[in-house]
Structure formats: C-alpha cells, structure tokens
Write a protein that holds these residues in place. Structure first.
Motif, PDB file in Angstrom:
ATOM      1  N   LEU A  83      -8.188 -51.909 -41.508  1.00 48.51           N
ATOM      2  CA  LEU A  83      -7.079 -53.161 -41.613  1.00 48.51           C
ATOM      3  C   LEU A  83      -7.845 -54.411 -42.079  1.00 48.51           C
ATOM      4  N   PHE A  84      -7.611 -54.861 -43.233  1.00 53.04           N
ATOM      5  CA  PHE A  84      -8.361 -56.065 -43.854  1.00 53.04           C
ATOM      6  C   PHE A  84      -7.660 -57.297 -43.916  1.00 53.04           C
ATOM      7  N   PHE A  85      -6.188 -57.191 -43.572  1.00 52.26           N
ATOM      8  CA  PHE A  85      -5.548 -58.282 -43.400  1.00 52.26           C
ATOM      9  C   PHE A  85      -4.551 -58.235 -42.433  1.00 52.26           C
ATOM     10  N   CYS A  86      -4.284 -59.544 -41.677  1.00 51.78           N
ATOM     11  CA  CYS A  86      -3.125 -59.246 -40.879  1.00 51.78           C
ATOM     12  C   CYS A  86      -2.429 -60.558 -40.763  1.00 51.78           C
TER      13      CYS A  86
ATOM     14  N   PRO B 237     -11.825 -55.540 -38.491  1.00 44.14           N
ATOM     15  CA  PRO B 237     -12.942 -56.410 -39.423  1.00 44.14           C
ATOM     16  C   PRO B 237     -12.750 -57.450 -38.735  1.00 44.14           C
ATOM     17  N   ALA B 238     -13.965 -58.492 -38.982  1.00 43.01           N
ATOM     18  CA  ALA B 238     -14.315 -59.757 -38.500  1.00 43.01           C
ATOM     19  C   ALA B 238     -12.996 -60.653 -38.687  1.00 43.01           C
TER      20      ALA B 238
ATOM     21  N   VAL C 114      -4.890 -60.988 -24.282  1.00 44.71           N
ATOM     22  CA  VAL C 114      -3.881 -60.004 -23.701  1.00 44.71           C
ATOM     23  C   VAL C 114      -3.849 -58.710 -24.245  1.00 44.71           C
ATOM     24  N   ILE C 115      -4.475 -58.533 -25.183  1.00 46.52           N
ATOM     25  CA  ILE C 115      -4.431 -57.308 -26.246  1.00 46.52           C
ATOM     26  C   ILE C 115      -6.230 -57.046 -26.303  1.00 46.52           C
ATOM     27  N   GLY C 116      -6.662 -55.999 -25.535  1.00 47.23           N
ATOM     28  CA  GLY C 116      -8.034 -55.617 -25.583  1.00 47.23           C
ATOM     29  C   GLY C 116      -8.538 -55.266 -27.076  1.00 47.23           C
ATOM     30  N   VAL C 117      -9.435 -55.789 -27.655  1.00 45.81           N
ATOM     31  CA  VAL C 117      -9.957 -55.864 -28.899  1.00 45.81           C
ATOM     32  C   VAL C 117     -11.458 -55.421 -28.809  1.00 45.81           C
ATOM     33  N   HIS C 118     -11.710 -54.002 -29.281  1.00 44.65           N
ATOM     34  CA  HIS C 118     -12.853 -53.281 -28.956  1.00 44.65           C
ATOM     35  C   HIS C 118     -13.555 -52.923 -30.426  1.00 44.65           C
ATOM     36  N   THR C 119     -14.999 -53.006 -30.251  1.00 43.73           N
ATOM     37  CA  THR C 119     -15.639 -52.740 -31.304  1.00 43.73           C
ATOM     38  C   THR C 119     -15.508 -51.083 -31.956  1.00 43.73           C
TER      39      THR C 119
END
Length: 108
Positions: free
Chosen positions: A26-29, A57-58, A72-77
């Motif tokens: 996912l490169f764009f949101c 991605p960053a 509120v949403i876990g973001v993991h590496t």
C-alpha cells in the motif's frame, strides 16, 4: 481493504477476533482508504475484534499518525509483529471498551 473484502472477512462464523491487514504494498492512502479502515475497525470493535495493520510504508504510517488512527488501530512493522501476543494500542483500546481505562480516544 475494500468494503467487499471487509464484508467477506466479517461474515465468517464465528466472527474473527483479530484481522491483520498486510499493508506492505500500500503506497497511498487517501480519505477513502482511511474511511475503509475506520469502517472495518468499527465493525470489528462491535464484535469485540481487533484490527492491526502490518508493514505500512512510511508515508502511510504518517497518514495514520497525523489522523490519530494509530492511537486506536495497531500499526506494526511486520505481519509477525502484528500477529504477536501483545499490542499496546490494542490493549489500551480493549481496556477502554471494557471501561477499565479513562481518556481513550475512539473512532466513530
């Protein structure tokens, strides 16, 4: 994650306790993507489930940080980290749902 995919996942019986979305590609949101994640989060939360994002991605991580969704949403590496036994964000959100922690910011 598209609404159709989210519906398929959430229609499973029994409902999933944990959904991990691999965001490595996912490169764009934009706002539509954010809205899709929020809807999925809300539907999972209504079933006492959790949503975790893996390897965004960053640029995508920055969007989640700027909007506050990373609280509120876990973001993991990595997917492995997202599947791990403990997630600080997820634990705080679960505590807030149970009424055991004050001041947690919700989405919705």
């Amino acid at each position: 994650m598209g609404d159709e995919a989210a519906h398929t996942v959430l229609a499973a019986q029994p409902p999933p306790h944990l959904v991990v979305v691999d965001c490595a590609s996912l490169f764009f949101c934009d706002s539509s993507g954010i809205g899709g994640f929020v809807r999925l989060y809300q539907r999972l939360a209504a079933q006492q489930g959790q949503l975790r994002l893996a390897a965004p991605p960053a640029a995508v991580t920055k969007v989640f940080s700027l909007t506050g969704l990373d609280s509120v949403i876990g973001v993991h590496t990595s997917t492995e980290a997202a599947l791990g036994a403990s997630c600080d964000v997820c634990d705080r959100v679960a505590d807030a749902r149970a009424g055991t922690s004050g001041g947690e910011r919700g989405v919705g």
